[in-house]
Design an enzyme around this catalytic site. Structure first.
Site, PDB file in Angstrom:
ATOM      1  N   SER A  98       0.724  -1.212  -0.192  1.00  0.00           N
ATOM      2  CA  SER A  98       0.135   0.286   0.264  1.00  0.00           C
ATOM      3  C   SER A  98       0.578   0.950   0.289  1.00  0.00           C
ATOM      4  O   SER A  98       0.171   1.614  -0.264  1.00  0.00           O
ATOM      5  CB  SER A  98      -1.250   0.261   1.060  1.00  0.00           C
ATOM      6  N   THR A 202      -1.155   4.064   4.880  1.00  0.00           N
ATOM      7  CA  THR A 202      -0.418   5.459   4.210  1.00  0.00           C
ATOM      8  C   THR A 202       0.371   5.245   5.374  1.00  0.00           C
ATOM      9  O   THR A 202       0.305   4.788   6.814  1.00  0.00           O
ATOM     10  CB  THR A 202      -1.771   6.414   4.347  1.00  0.00           C
ATOM     11  N   THR A 220       1.566   7.396  -0.355  1.00  0.00           N
ATOM     12  CA  THR A 220       0.530   5.782  -0.022  1.00  0.00           C
ATOM     13  C   THR A 220       0.680   5.767  -1.520  1.00  0.00           C
ATOM     14  O   THR A 220       0.702   6.147  -2.674  1.00  0.00           O
ATOM     15  CB  THR A 220      -0.509   6.105   0.100  1.00  0.00           C
ATOM     16  N   ARG A 230      -7.512   8.855  -9.725  1.00  0.00           N
ATOM     17  CA  ARG A 230      -8.195   9.320  -8.205  1.00  0.00           C
ATOM     18  C   ARG A 230      -7.545  10.089  -7.586  1.00  0.00           C
ATOM     19  O   ARG A 230      -6.347   8.727  -6.730  1.00  0.00           O
ATOM     20  CB  ARG A 230      -8.734   7.434  -7.367  1.00  0.00           C
ATOM     21  N   VAL A 231      -7.257  10.831  -6.860  1.00  0.00           N
ATOM     22  CA  VAL A 231      -6.631  10.883  -5.403  1.00  0.00           C
ATOM     23  C   VAL A 231      -6.793  11.287  -4.501  1.00  0.00           C
ATOM     24  O   VAL A 231      -8.336  11.305  -4.296  1.00  0.00           O
ATOM     25  CB  VAL A 231      -5.975  12.780  -6.505  1.00  0.00           C
ATOM     26  N   GLY A 232      -6.707  10.701  -3.130  1.00  0.00           N
ATOM     27  CA  GLY A 232      -7.369  10.988  -1.879  1.00  0.00           C
ATOM     28  C   GLY A 232      -6.579  11.776  -1.521  1.00  0.00           C
ATOM     29  O   GLY A 232      -6.340  12.904  -1.666  1.00  0.00           O
ATOM     30  N   ASP A 233      -6.504  11.959  -0.168  1.00  0.00           N
ATOM     31  CA  ASP A 233      -6.252  12.813   0.996  1.00  0.00           C
ATOM     32  C   ASP A 233      -4.938  13.025   0.762  1.00  0.00           C
ATOM     33  O   ASP A 233      -4.605  13.863   1.594  1.00  0.00           O
ATOM     34  CB  ASP A 233      -6.894  12.077   2.307  1.00  0.00           C
ATOM     35  N   THR A 253      -4.277   8.084   7.868  1.00  0.00           N
ATOM     36  CA  THR A 253      -4.349   7.337   7.237  1.00  0.00           C
ATOM     37  C   THR A 253      -5.749   6.202   7.303  1.00  0.00           C
ATOM     38  O   THR A 253      -6.919   6.684   8.495  1.00  0.00           O
ATOM     39  CB  THR A 253      -3.803   5.779   7.714  1.00  0.00           C
ATOM     40  N   GLY A 254      -6.374   5.712   6.107  1.00  0.00           N
ATOM     41  CA  GLY A 254      -7.532   5.168   5.896  1.00  0.00           C
ATOM     42  C   GLY A 254      -8.158   5.225   4.494  1.00  0.00           C
ATOM     43  O   GLY A 254      -7.548   6.180   3.531  1.00  0.00           O
ATOM     44  N   GLY A 256      -9.557   7.823   1.748  1.00  0.00           N
ATOM     45  CA  GLY A 256      -9.229   9.328   1.957  1.00  0.00           C
ATOM     46  C   GLY A 256     -10.349  10.323   1.885  1.00  0.00           C
ATOM     47  O   GLY A 256     -10.957  11.220   1.505  1.00  0.00           O
TER      48      GLY A 256
HETATM   49  C1  SD4 Z   1      -6.100   7.781   0.062  1.00  0.00           C
HETATM   50  N1  SD4 Z   1      -6.283   7.126   2.585  1.00  0.00           N
HETATM   51  O1  SD4 Z   1      -5.583   7.370  -0.474  1.00  0.00           O
HETATM   52  C2  SD4 Z   1      -5.079   6.973   1.447  1.00  0.00           C
HETATM   53  C3  SD4 Z   1      -4.711   5.816   1.510  1.00  0.00           C
HETATM   54  C4  SD4 Z   1      -5.048   4.665   2.748  1.00  0.00           C
HETATM   55  O2  SD4 Z   1      -6.687   3.425   3.010  1.00  0.00           O
HETATM   56  O3  SD4 Z   1      -4.726   5.337   3.622  1.00  0.00           O
HETATM   57  N2  SD4 Z   1      -6.396   3.309   2.255  1.00  0.00           N
HETATM   58  O4  SD4 Z   1      -7.374   7.058   0.587  1.00  0.00           O
END
Ligand code: SD4
Length: 345
Positions: A98, A202, A220, A230-233, A253-254, A256
């Site tokens: 990841s 992340t 990440t 797609r772009v996350g947080d 983390t989690g 986004g």
């Molecule tokens: C995201 N927060 O791209 C990041 C990756 C992550 O569980 O931590 N995923 O959403």
């Protein structure tokens, strides 16, 4: 791969021989909040609220990153080098599915990486989003911060910039070479028996330097099988990472989408500014998001780490199994999620 590790200006070496440390630093849980105590002041022997330097990161895979970051701090005194080279450990880990180029590909079968770095003094930031084929996105983010007048580069532009900067890369434009590299990477990942529970999400890594300055970074591959582009947080300042040199820093983390709609790490830092302990601030942010979503915390999949200027640290997450790593000069540990038994709604 030929890659010349970037050289950065480094601070003066810390004179470790002159330091004295207590042999038994204690970490206690007060009201669900992990609070570091026990570092004795060299002169008075009195306990301080927290130890400096202090490094906090997400997940158990953050611990080796913290350990490297501490070594870099001891060698160079540079909190930015510590963040960058700490995160290199996770980005380089071929067993990690990841973070870095071993991350899970998007729906088109391509690994696209997000990363951000912040430096407290001067409130500086740099980030890259949906970058392909760059081994250390955190270094690309740092180069954006230090070598351009911009904050964020995305996609092919980010990759071209990283290549111009001489960062290590893999050939994404030659299908044959890329597939060959991909085959090797998958074989390496398969060989590892440790792939599993801890191998996700992340790396967000926060550093409080001995001089009280703050820096942080995150990296990440984002959600597995995400839509291409797609772009996350993570690369978004104030969402996946926020550092305010007056107050503290927070990393996420989690999922986004549940973090970036609330500027969650900015919120956590602002809550710490109002006096909340880092753990309380993480919990309060989750509670606020859960309320706004009208959902129980369980399915939000959001987890945070934070530290403040006084050297206090904490975390909270809606994933019961979320854990985080804390490293000081006297110890380096993986701690449980202080919110494991908290219902957020
Ligand atoms: C995201 N927060 O791209 C990041 C990756 C992550 O569980 O931590 N995923 O959403």
């Amino acid at each position: 791969m030929d890659y010349v590790r970037p050289r950065y200006r480094t601070g003066s070496n810390m004179n470790m021989s002159r330091r004295k440390f207590v042999s038994h630093a204690t970490i206690g849980l007060l009201g669900g909040a992990a609070v570091s105590r026990g570092h004795a002041d060299d002169a008075t022997g009195k306990s301080e609220p927290g130890q400096k330097p202090l490094i906090v990161s997400t997940w158990p895979f953050g611990k080796p990153a913290n350990d490297r970051a501490l070594r870099i701090l001891q060698q160079t005194g540079s909190i930015l080098d510590a963040v960058e080279q700490g995160i290199w450990v996770t980005e380089s880990d071929a067993k990690n599915s990841s973070v870095g180029l071993s991350g899970t590909p998007n729906a088109a079968g391509v690994v696209q990486l997000d990363s951000c770095i912040m430096y407290g003094p001067g409130h500086k930031a740099g980030s890259v989003a949906a970058i392909e084929g760059i081994v250390h996105p955190i270094s690309a983010a740092r180069r954006v911060m230090e070598k351009t007048r911009n904050v964020m580069l995305a996609g092919e532009g980010a990759r071209m910039f990283a290549l111009e900067q001489g960062l290590e890369s893999v050939p994404v434009h030659s299908r044959r070479l890329y597939r060959e590299w991909e085959r090797r990477r998958m074989a390496e990942r398969k060989r590892s028996s440790k792939v599993g529970k801890q191998n996700h999400d992340t790396i967000s890594l926060l550093v409080l330097g001995a001089d009280g300055n703050l820096a942080g970074g995150c990296s990440t591959s984002g959600l597995g099988h995400k839509l291409p582009g797609r772009v996350g947080d993570s690369p978004i300042v104030g969402s996946g990472l926020y550092v305010d040199n007056e107050v503290g820093a927070a990393g996420a983390t989690g999922l986004g989408e549940n973090i970036m709609r609330y500027c969650a790490t900015f919120l956590i830092v602002e809550l710490m500014r109002q006096g909340l302990h880092p753990t309380e601030a993480c919990m309060a942010a989750i509670r606020r998001i859960a309320r706004a979503e009208n959902r129980s915390g369980d399915d939000l999949a959001i987890n945070f780490v934070a530290l403040d200027k006084q050297g206090r640290y904490g975390a909270a997450g809606t994933n019961k199994g979320f854990r985080y790593a804390v490293t000081t000069l006297s110890e380096s540990r993986v701690l449980p999620n202080p919110a494991a038994s908290v219902a957020f709604r």
